[in-house]
Write an enzyme that holds these catalytic residues in place. Sequence first.
Site, PDB file in Angstrom:
ATOM      1  N   SER A  69       7.000  26.226  70.611  1.00 17.40           N
ATOM      2  CA  SER A  69       6.485  26.782  69.309  1.00 17.40           C
ATOM      3  C   SER A  69       7.510  27.781  68.640  1.00 17.40           C
ATOM      4  O   SER A  69       8.611  28.317  69.525  1.00 17.40           O
ATOM      5  CB  SER A  69       5.403  27.716  69.735  1.00 17.40           C
ATOM      6  OG  SER A  69       4.337  26.883  70.170  1.00 17.40           O
TER       7      SER A  69
HETATM    8  N1  SAH Z   1       3.119  27.410  75.053  1.00 17.42           N
HETATM    9  C1  SAH Z   1       4.136  26.285  74.822  1.00 17.42           C
HETATM   10  C2  SAH Z   1       3.959  25.371  73.664  1.00 17.42           C
HETATM   11  C3  SAH Z   1       3.983  24.030  74.155  1.00 17.42           C
HETATM   12  S1  SAH Z   1       3.321  23.015  72.948  1.00 17.42           S
HETATM   13  C4  SAH Z   1       5.795  26.815  74.574  1.00 17.42           C
HETATM   14  O1  SAH Z   1       5.772  28.221  74.917  1.00 17.42           O
HETATM   15  O2  SAH Z   1       6.339  26.093  75.010  1.00 17.42           O
HETATM   16  C5  SAH Z   1       1.645  22.536  73.256  1.00 17.42           C
HETATM   17  C6  SAH Z   1       1.404  22.119  74.871  1.00 17.42           C
HETATM   18  O3  SAH Z   1      -0.099  21.831  75.015  1.00 17.42           O
HETATM   19  C7  SAH Z   1       2.210  20.682  75.039  1.00 17.42           C
HETATM   20  O4  SAH Z   1       2.814  20.680  76.180  1.00 17.42           O
HETATM   21  C8  SAH Z   1       0.949  19.737  75.490  1.00 17.42           C
HETATM   22  O5  SAH Z   1       1.146  18.707  76.414  1.00 17.42           O
HETATM   23  C9  SAH Z   1      -0.200  20.760  76.005  1.00 17.42           C
HETATM   24  N2  SAH Z   1      -1.553  20.146  75.835  1.00 17.42           N
HETATM   25  C10 SAH Z   1      -1.979  19.399  74.672  1.00 17.42           C
HETATM   26  N3  SAH Z   1      -3.314  19.140  75.176  1.00 17.42           N
HETATM   27  C11 SAH Z   1      -3.753  19.780  76.302  1.00 17.42           C
HETATM   28  C12 SAH Z   1      -4.823  20.024  76.965  1.00 17.42           C
HETATM   29  N4  SAH Z   1      -5.950  19.381  76.923  1.00 17.42           N
HETATM   30  N5  SAH Z   1      -4.569  20.696  78.071  1.00 17.42           N
HETATM   31  C13 SAH Z   1      -3.639  21.302  78.651  1.00 17.42           C
HETATM   32  N6  SAH Z   1      -2.558  21.204  77.752  1.00 17.42           N
HETATM   33  C14 SAH Z   1      -2.344  20.599  76.771  1.00 17.42           C
END
Ligand code: SAH
Length: 222
Positions: A69
């Site tokens: 993000s």
């Molecule tokens: N907090 C992260 C942002 C990652 S983007 C950072 O600081 O980098 C969002 C993430 O949510 C992705 O890695 C994706 O695989 C995950 N995601 C999507 N659906 C999900 C679910 N149902 N349960 C857990 N993770 C999920």
Amino acid sequence: MATLFSDTFRTQGLRKKMITELRSKGIVDEKVLQAMEEVPRHFFSWDEIFVEKAYQNIAFQIGAGQTISQPYTVAFQTELLEVSRNSKVLEIGTGSGYQAAILTKMGAKVYSIERQKYLHEKTKKLFQMLKIPCTLVYGDGYKGFPQAAPYDRIVVTCGAPYVPDTLLEQLAIGGRMVIPVGEGETQTMVLLVRKDEKTFQRSEMGVFRFVPMLEDKNGGGF
Ligand code: SAH
């Protein structure tokens, strides 16, 4: 590796600039700004080619089709959460681990769930190497992590089509949840404060863009 995991005057300087930019965009919580100044964001960018990019206010690809993000989004969500030392926090969407690392730096006890095994394992190795004391869980965020519930804070870092009941149930009374809600291109940042067993106070905090929160139907594999 050596370059990726060294925090030079250059990267420290880039981070100071990033903090100035976050302030100019309206982030005021000094605890959030301090944590973001201390944690080298480029350590979570997976590749040396992203060292400079890590300090621009952009989201970028980290593998498995996912993104880290934007710094502003991380700061905004963290500010809304109002974590204190020892808050128990559940994060949905570990991804690069950057958000979890910021929360841990602020003294929170963090549990973070990722549904993609590849990302979960990669970030787990990184956290072991960097000695970040955070519990990383491989699983489906729609189910939360009942083993450690209730949580003082819950932060969802992927765009949820709706607010899952399971997560509401796992929020402590008096707790705060920050979750981007919406199925289209953009999501509304929703803040929910649990007043009592049945009452949640809801506020909408602006429009953002996240990768989708996926149901576990794909099995969560890479
Ligand atoms: N907090 C992260 C942002 C990652 S983007 C950072 O600081 O980098 C969002 C993430 O949510 C992705 O890695 C994706 O695989 C995950 N995601 C999507 N659906 C999900 C679910 N149902 N349960 C857990 N993770 C999920």
